[in-house]
Design an enzyme around this catalytic site. Structure first.
Site, PDB file in Angstrom:
ATOM      1  NE  ARG A   1      40.961  33.724  27.035  1.00 53.30           N
ATOM      2  CZ  ARG A   1      40.939  32.551  27.664  1.00 53.30           C
ATOM      3  NH1 ARG A   1      41.631  32.385  28.767  1.00 53.30           N
ATOM      4  NH2 ARG A   1      40.216  31.562  27.208  1.00 53.30           N
TER       5      ARG A   1
ATOM      6  CD1 TRP B   1      35.811  32.884  32.360  1.00 52.39           C
ATOM      7  CD2 TRP B   1      37.956  32.462  31.888  1.00 52.39           C
ATOM      8  NE1 TRP B   1      36.573  33.940  32.821  1.00 52.39           N
ATOM      9  CE2 TRP B   1      37.884  33.705  32.552  1.00 52.39           C
ATOM     10  CE3 TRP B   1      39.212  31.980  31.497  1.00 52.39           C
ATOM     11  CZ2 TRP B   1      39.015  34.487  32.819  1.00 52.39           C
ATOM     12  CZ3 TRP B   1      40.343  32.747  31.763  1.00 52.39           C
ATOM     13  CH2 TRP B   1      40.235  33.978  32.409  1.00 52.39           C
TER      14      TRP B   1
ATOM     15  CD  GLN C   1      42.296  29.343  19.232  1.00 53.73           C
ATOM     16  OE1 GLN C   1      41.524  29.112  20.170  1.00 53.73           O
ATOM     17  NE2 GLN C   1      42.741  30.546  18.974  1.00 53.73           N
TER      18      GLN C   1
ATOM     19  CE1 TYR D   1      34.079  30.824  34.607  1.00 56.46           C
ATOM     20  CE2 TYR D   1      33.606  28.923  33.242  1.00 56.46           C
ATOM     21  CZ  TYR D   1      34.349  29.528  34.237  1.00 56.46           C
ATOM     22  OH  TYR D   1      35.365  28.840  34.837  1.00 56.46           O
TER      23      TYR D   1
END
Ligand code: NDP
Length: 329
Positions: A228, A21, A293, A54
């Protein structure tokens, strides 16, 4: 990697999995997505999460292409899709028999697979009888297009009703639910679903373990470029971040970051390890926009043994949101 059964089913999922997502297409092209999936798979991740919604289907197309180029054996991983938001037309959304069938076929084509391991009803559809949805899911299971079906963000009584109908019809009941679960959002997983773990053997594949990145601690000094919260399509997340509740969450994330440092981990690792420590969580779906990450988040399992009861008490003192247990009379 640790592996856990998906509720009472025999399927063993990796305790950490990878979702797409926001990231696939918005932040990662097919090459970047394949790189991340390979990194996850090599670390033992065996579940990749997706949905028809998505990136309007592009996320599934990218994942399908990545699976093809990586050449992963079909029996070595599991992949999901979710049905609810397939398009703007009335026939392209919700949980009618028609849309469920169309969504499953479209997901299979985009993901380039013969069957979906997990298929979720992405939200409850108040305008479709639950029996119709249960029958449609049962058909997909019988046809071999879906192995396990479940729900996402349904209420406990809706799940229990679906299970009761399935039992009466002799079709497979929902195996799993996909709720949000993190240090800020706890009620469903810790309180509302408590009876369903016992009665149905419900599994959970939990989403947003970092509350969309807030629990990484990186929003303490403003909004980092490329994150984001800067994406135009996700302005609603930014507005939430800048609300009084969001500001409070950022402040608590700062306190949790100090605790994580004391334990020799990062804030993201602390937040993810905290989710994994709950035995009712079958898998924590990670989100990551970079390999760094993902590497950091996958190492969260190393921190898990350091979450002693004393540390858990200190975490509770910071977040202060443990749901009250059900009353006994
Ligand atoms: P998180 O809450 O963990 O947020 C992930 C995002 O946080 C990353 O994309 C990245 O964003 C940032 N981040 C992750 N790790 C770090 C780190 N170590 N340091 C700094 N920033 C970091 O999970 P998601 O919200 O992405 O949810 C995970 C998955 O759950 C989704 O991919 C999807 O599969 C599923 N989901 C399901 C829903 C449902 O309704 N069923 C709803 C939402 C998600 P950035 O770099 O851009 O800041």
């Amino acid at each position: 990697m640790q592996y856990r059964r998906l509720g009472r089913s025999g399927l063993q999922l990796s305790a950490l999995s990878l979702g797409s997502w926001v990231t696939f297409r918005n932040q990662l092209d097919t090459r970047g997505a394949a790189e991340l999936m390979k990194q996850a798979f090599d670390a033992g991740v065996n579940f990749f999460d997706n949905a028809e919604q998505y990136a309007g289907g592009e996320s599934e197309r990218i994942m399908g292409e990545a699976l093809r180029t990586l050449g992963l054996r079909r029996d070595s991983y599991t992949v999901s899709s979710k049905v609810f938001w397939g398009g703007k037309l009335p026939t392209q959304r919700g949980l009618s028999r028609k849309h469920i069938r169309d969504a499953a076929d479209a997901a299979l084509a985009r993901l380039q697979v013969d069957y979906l391991d997990l298929f979720f009803c992405h939200r409850p559809d108040l305008d479709t009888p639950i029996e119709e949805t249960v029958r449609a899911m049962g058909d997909l299971v019988r046809q071999g297009k879906v192995l396990y079906w479940g729900t996402s963000e349904w209420e406990a009584d809706q799940i229990a009703e679906a299970a009761g109908i399935a039992r009466a019809l002799g079709v497979d009941p929902p195996t799993m639910e996909q709720p949000q679960y993190n240090l800020f959002v706890r009620h469903k997983v810790e309180r509302e679903f408590a009876r369903l773990y016992e009665s149905l053997g419900l599994g959970t594949t939990i989403w947003s373990p970092l509350a969309s990145g807030i629990l990484s601690g990186k929003y303490a000094a403003g909004i980092p470029a490329g994150s984001r919260m800067t994406l135009p399509e996700y302005q609603w997340l930014r507005e939430r971040l800048e609300s009084p509740t969001g500001r409070e969450q950022v402040e608590k994330a700062g306190q949790l970051a100090q605790l994580a440092a004391e334990l020799g981990g990062t804030p993201s690792q602390l937040a993810i390890a905290w989710c994994v420590r709950n035995p009712h969580v079958s898998t924590v779906i990670l989100g990551a926009s970079t390999p760094a990450q993902l590497a950091e988040n996958l190492a969260a399992l190393d921190l898990q043994p350091r979450l002693t009861s004393e540390i858990l008490v200190r975490i509770e003192a910071i977040v202060g949101n443990a749901p009250a247990p059900a009353e006994r009379f």
